[in-house]
Design a protein around this motif. Structure first.
Motif, PDB file in Angstrom:
ATOM      1  N   THR A 292       0.831  -1.212   0.000  1.00  0.00           N
ATOM      2  CA  THR A 292       0.000   0.000   0.000  1.00  0.00           C
ATOM      3  C   THR A 292       0.860   1.255   0.000  1.00  0.00           C
ATOM      4  N   GLU A 293       1.893   1.271   0.811  1.00  0.00           N
ATOM      5  CA  GLU A 293       2.798   2.431   0.833  1.00  0.00           C
ATOM      6  C   GLU A 293       3.505   2.615  -0.504  1.00  0.00           C
TER       7      GLU A 293
ATOM      8  N   SER B  20       4.385   1.110 -13.790  1.00  0.00           N
ATOM      9  CA  SER B  20       3.487   0.768 -14.892  1.00  0.00           C
ATOM     10  C   SER B  20       2.174   0.232 -14.320  1.00  0.00           C
ATOM     11  N   GLU B  21       1.186   0.200 -15.233  1.00  0.00           N
ATOM     12  CA  GLU B  21      -0.115  -0.313 -14.802  1.00  0.00           C
ATOM     13  C   GLU B  21      -0.029  -1.793 -14.440  1.00  0.00           C
ATOM     14  N   ALA B  22       0.815  -2.532 -15.152  1.00  0.00           N
ATOM     15  CA  ALA B  22       0.967  -3.968 -14.855  1.00  0.00           C
ATOM     16  C   ALA B  22       1.576  -4.163 -13.469  1.00  0.00           C
TER      17      ALA B  22
ATOM     18  N   TYR C  96       0.781  -5.353  -7.585  1.00  0.00           N
ATOM     19  CA  TYR C  96       0.723  -4.986  -6.164  1.00  0.00           C
ATOM     20  C   TYR C  96      -0.691  -5.222  -5.600  1.00  0.00           C
ATOM     21  N   LEU C  97      -1.696  -4.827  -6.365  1.00  0.00           N
ATOM     22  CA  LEU C  97      -3.076  -4.985  -5.902  1.00  0.00           C
ATOM     23  C   LEU C  97      -3.443  -6.467  -5.759  1.00  0.00           C
ATOM     24  N   GLU C  98      -2.965  -7.289  -6.678  1.00  0.00           N
ATOM     25  CA  GLU C  98      -3.245  -8.724  -6.574  1.00  0.00           C
ATOM     26  C   GLU C  98      -2.604  -9.326  -5.330  1.00  0.00           C
ATOM     27  N   ASP C  99      -1.361  -8.897  -5.041  1.00  0.00           N
ATOM     28  CA  ASP C  99      -0.691  -9.396  -3.831  1.00  0.00           C
ATOM     29  C   ASP C  99      -1.432  -8.962  -2.565  1.00  0.00           C
ATOM     30  N   ILE C 100      -1.897  -7.673  -2.596  1.00  0.00           N
ATOM     31  CA  ILE C 100      -2.673  -7.196  -1.437  1.00  0.00           C
ATOM     32  C   ILE C 100      -3.951  -8.006  -1.276  1.00  0.00           C
ATOM     33  N   HIS C 101      -4.629  -8.255  -2.404  1.00  0.00           N
ATOM     34  CA  HIS C 101      -5.874  -9.024  -2.363  1.00  0.00           C
ATOM     35  C   HIS C 101      -5.624 -10.443  -1.848  1.00  0.00           C
TER      36      HIS C 101
END
Length: 485
Positions: free
Chosen positions: A285-286, A295-297, A302-307
């Motif tokens: 998140t930080e 990049s968007e990828a 990062y979002l997938e890992d957070i999820h």
């Protein structure tokens, strides 16, 4: 008084001595009274018999009667013989230190003579043919005396009386001897009571002292001391109860210590399991907030890992809650008739795609038989999912897993075998503990929480079944559970 409160030995001795003294006292009093009455009755019968015998002597009431004969008779029973006429005047009085021979001319009346007990009414009764007796003090002789008077008959007429008196001192001497024997018996009884009380008190006090020391040891936290039980009486039962108490306390303390250790380990493991995904979520998140994703990828990664970590946290919390509820008995099993073969087929189909993706050969083998039983389908399905999922996690590509159903006599067995690395023998008992992971390196990549097997074990045991594992390092593992029909 303090020593009485502290010493069982002294209390027991005093009780036994008091008991002996009370028994001997009342026994002595009753025996003395009974024997005294018996002696008096015997003496009275003897005097009456002697008086009647003397009354039969011819001319016994004559003044010319030979006094030597009366002296001899008086000496024979160590008493006094008194012959009186019809008017109550003394004719002869011989014995017990008195010698009044042929005193009829002096007109000495027996009534009031030397404190003799005779009254005028007694003389009238004697002259009517009655036998009279008295017992009491004779002050003239300074002695207690027993006196008997019988009528003298001459041709059917009462012409006088024969009065015999005998001192009671010999009887009292016998009574005194008996009392002395009673006193000696009391002293012997006290000695025996002392010896017996010492022996008995030692028999009682020794185990009590041992129980006291054992209780003090338990108060200090030492539950290993035991009291030797040698009897089956109340003291033996008390000692046995104390031993049982010590054993149960030791077991409970051990259980509490184990539970406390488990609780601390549980809290530490939960903290560890929560800290890692939270740290990862915070880090990603930080990174997103700081614009580190170029990049968007990369941002999507990062979002997938957070999820993924969020899902892991939800799964961890759900499993913790499930385990706590099952252990506390707060989850009600929805028991119903199910087909275990059908349920196993459903779960197996869910994992076929995953097995193909991992290049693992998966097979389901259901032996002929009946697999209908009463169980909670959702919970049994949870166990099957956990075991098959674990097998797929540890089996490398090219390996295989096999789910087998076998009907036993009164139960059904389900086994899940894999060709993974296996489990060391010393680790096999530990895999059912919360948060325990055989392969510490897959703590993050494997996604497991270390709670699945603990939950599975509790579910199967709640159904009255058993769960176990058979494994050899390098040869894979076989997890199996048995549920009664």
């Amino acid at each position: 008084m303090k020593i009485l409160r502290k010493s069982v030995v002294l209390k027991l001795w005093l009780f036994m001595v008091a008991l002996v003294l009370i028994i001997i006292y009342f026994t002595g009093v009753l025996q003395t009274a009974k024997l005294r009455q018996l002696y008096y009755n015997q003496q009275l019968e003897l005097l009456t018999s002697e008086a009647k015998h003397i009354s039969t002597i011819k001319d016994i009431n004559e003044q010319s009667m030979n006094a030597n004969l009366l002296s001899t008779l008086a000496e024979a029973f160590k008493g006094n013989i008194m012959i009186i006429d019809r008017q109550g005047y003394i004719i002869h009085c011989i014995g017990m230190g008195m010698s009044m021979k042929n005193v009829a001319d002096e007109k000495i009346s027996v009534v009031g003579h030397h404190d003799l007990p005779w009254k005028q009414s007694d003389l009238q009764s004697i002259m009517q043919g009655k036998t009279i007796s008295y017992q009491g003090a004779y002050h003239f002789l300074n002695s207690d005396v027993l006196t008997v008077a019988v009528p003298l008959n001459n041709e059917g007429q009462v012409t006088g009386s024969v009065m015999l008196s005998s001192p009671l001192a010999p009887i009292e001497e016998r009574i005194g001897a008996l009392q002395r024997i009673t006193i000696y018996a009391g002293m012997i009884g006290i000695a025996l009571a002392t010896v017996l009380s010492l022996l008995l008190s030692r028999t009682i006090s020794r185990p009590l002292l041992k129980m006291h020391r054992a209780a003090r040891s338990m108060a200090r936290g030492d539950y290993s001391r035991r009291v030797e039980v040698k009897s089956q009486d109340e003291i033996g039962l008390l000692a046995n109860s104390l031993n049982i108490l010590a054993t149960e306390l030791q077991e409970k303390i051990t259980t509490l210590e184990r539970l406390d250790r488990t609780r601390r380990e549980f809290v530490a493991n939960v903290s560890h399991e929560l800290r890692t995904p939270l740290s990862i979520i915070q880090g990603y998140t930080e990174a997103l907030m700081d614009g580190l994703a170029e990049s968007e990828a990369e941002r999507q990664k990062y979002l997938e890992d957070i999820h993924e970590e969020i899902l892991r946290l939800r799964r961890l919390v759900a499993e913790i809650l499930d385990l706590r509820k099952i252990e506390a008995g707060q989850i009600e099993m929805k028991m119903q008739e199910i087909s275990l073969a059908y349920l196993a087929g459903q779960v197996f189909e869910q994992f076929q795609t995953l097995a193909e993706d991992k290049q693992i050969t998966a097979s389901l083998d259901i032996a002929p038989g009946s697999y209908t039983l009463k169980a909670d389908p959702d919970r049994i399905k949870q166990v099957l999912i956990n075991l098959i999922d674990n097998a797929l996690r540890v089996t490398p590509p090219g390996g295989q897993i096999k789910v087998t159903l076998t009907e036993l006599k009164d139960a059904v067995q389900v086994s899940v075998a894999d060709t993974g690395p296996g489990i060391l023998p010393e680790e096999q008992p530990l895999i059912w503990e919360r948060f325990y992971k055989v392969d510490k390196s897959r703590a993050r990549t494997g996604g497991g929480t270390g709670l699945g097997l603990a939950i599975a074990k509790n579910i199967i045991e709640t159904h009255g079944g058993t769960v176990d594992v058979s494994s050899k390092p390098g040869q894979g593992s076989t997890f199996y559970f048995i549920i009664p029909k």
